[in-house]
Write a protein that holds these residues in place. Structure first.
Motif, PDB file in Angstrom:
ATOM      1  N   ARG A   5       0.822  -1.209   0.000  1.00 33.70           N
ATOM      2  CA  ARG A   5       0.000   0.000   0.000  1.00 33.70           C
ATOM      3  C   ARG A   5       0.854   1.256   0.000  1.00 33.70           C
ATOM      4  N   TYR A  30      -6.844   4.210  -0.290  1.00 34.15           N
ATOM      5  CA  TYR A  30      -6.260   3.110  -1.063  1.00 34.15           C
ATOM      6  C   TYR A  30      -7.317   2.421  -1.926  1.00 34.15           C
ATOM      7  N   THR A  31      -8.483   2.133  -1.358  1.00 35.39           N
ATOM      8  CA  THR A  31      -9.519   1.437  -2.134  1.00 35.39           C
ATOM      9  C   THR A  31     -10.071   2.331  -3.241  1.00 35.39           C
ATOM     10  N   THR A  32     -10.185   3.625  -2.978  1.00 34.47           N
ATOM     11  CA  THR A  32     -10.644   4.541  -4.015  1.00 34.47           C
ATOM     12  C   THR A  32      -9.642   4.608  -5.157  1.00 34.47           C
ATOM     13  N   LYS A  35     -10.035   1.427  -7.193  1.00 41.43           N
ATOM     14  CA  LYS A  35     -11.265   1.442  -7.990  1.00 41.43           C
ATOM     15  C   LYS A  35     -11.106   2.312  -9.231  1.00 41.43           C
TER      16      LYS A  35
END
Length: 159
Positions: A5, A30-32, A35
């Protein structure tokens, strides 16, 4: 996983200055980032495939060149979500990939020039092939020793 990450988000183990800390606190999660990377990359691949499908229509060469170029630009821009735009630009223009980056960007521009201003379909197709080769060479620069392996394979095939 935390190390991955930090690397993908552009945070190294070095000390960060006040400006970097402020920018990181307002950056995407991180997830954004993942995506939007996936969305942008898939859009780029879809544009490239759509352009290939349009190649066989009347005036298809023009559509192919435009969609293929836009797809490659979108796929290249998708990595900005992983690393951030400034780190991406710094990595693109490092000495190890400077020539590949400049050649790739010139191929993007020349492809569009060949289609819209010079009206040379054959030249546009040639620049699309050169786009593919330069994007491949640019991508290989991120894998350690990949370029050397490709050079050795090609030289062994030739000789």
């Amino acid at each position: 996983m935390d190390k991955l990450r930090r690397v993908l988000s552009g945070q190294d183990d070095e000390e960060q200055g006040l400006t970097t800390q402020v920018l990181d606190s307002s950056s995407l999660s991180y997830t954004t980032r993942l995506k939007w990377f996936a969305i942008c990359f898939v859009c780029g691949v879809v544009c490239s495939i759509l352009g290939t499908g349009l190649l066989f229509l009347p005036q298809g060469t023009k559509l192919f060149a435009v969609f293929y170029t836009l797809g490659n630009i979108a796929a290249l821009a998708s990595t900005c979500f992983l690393m951030g735009p400034m780190k991406q630009l710094k990595k693109m223009f490092e000495t190890t990939r400077l020539l590949a980056t400049v050649f790739m960007l010139l191929c993007f521009v020349f492809t569009l020039c060949a289609v819209f201003w010079w009206h040379k379909k054959g030249l546009a197709l040639l620049f699309c092939i050169l786009q593919f080769l330069s994007m491949t060479w640019y991508s290989l620069s991120y894998i350690p020793y990949a370029r050397d392996a490709v050079i050795k394979c090609c030289s062994s095939l030739i000789s």
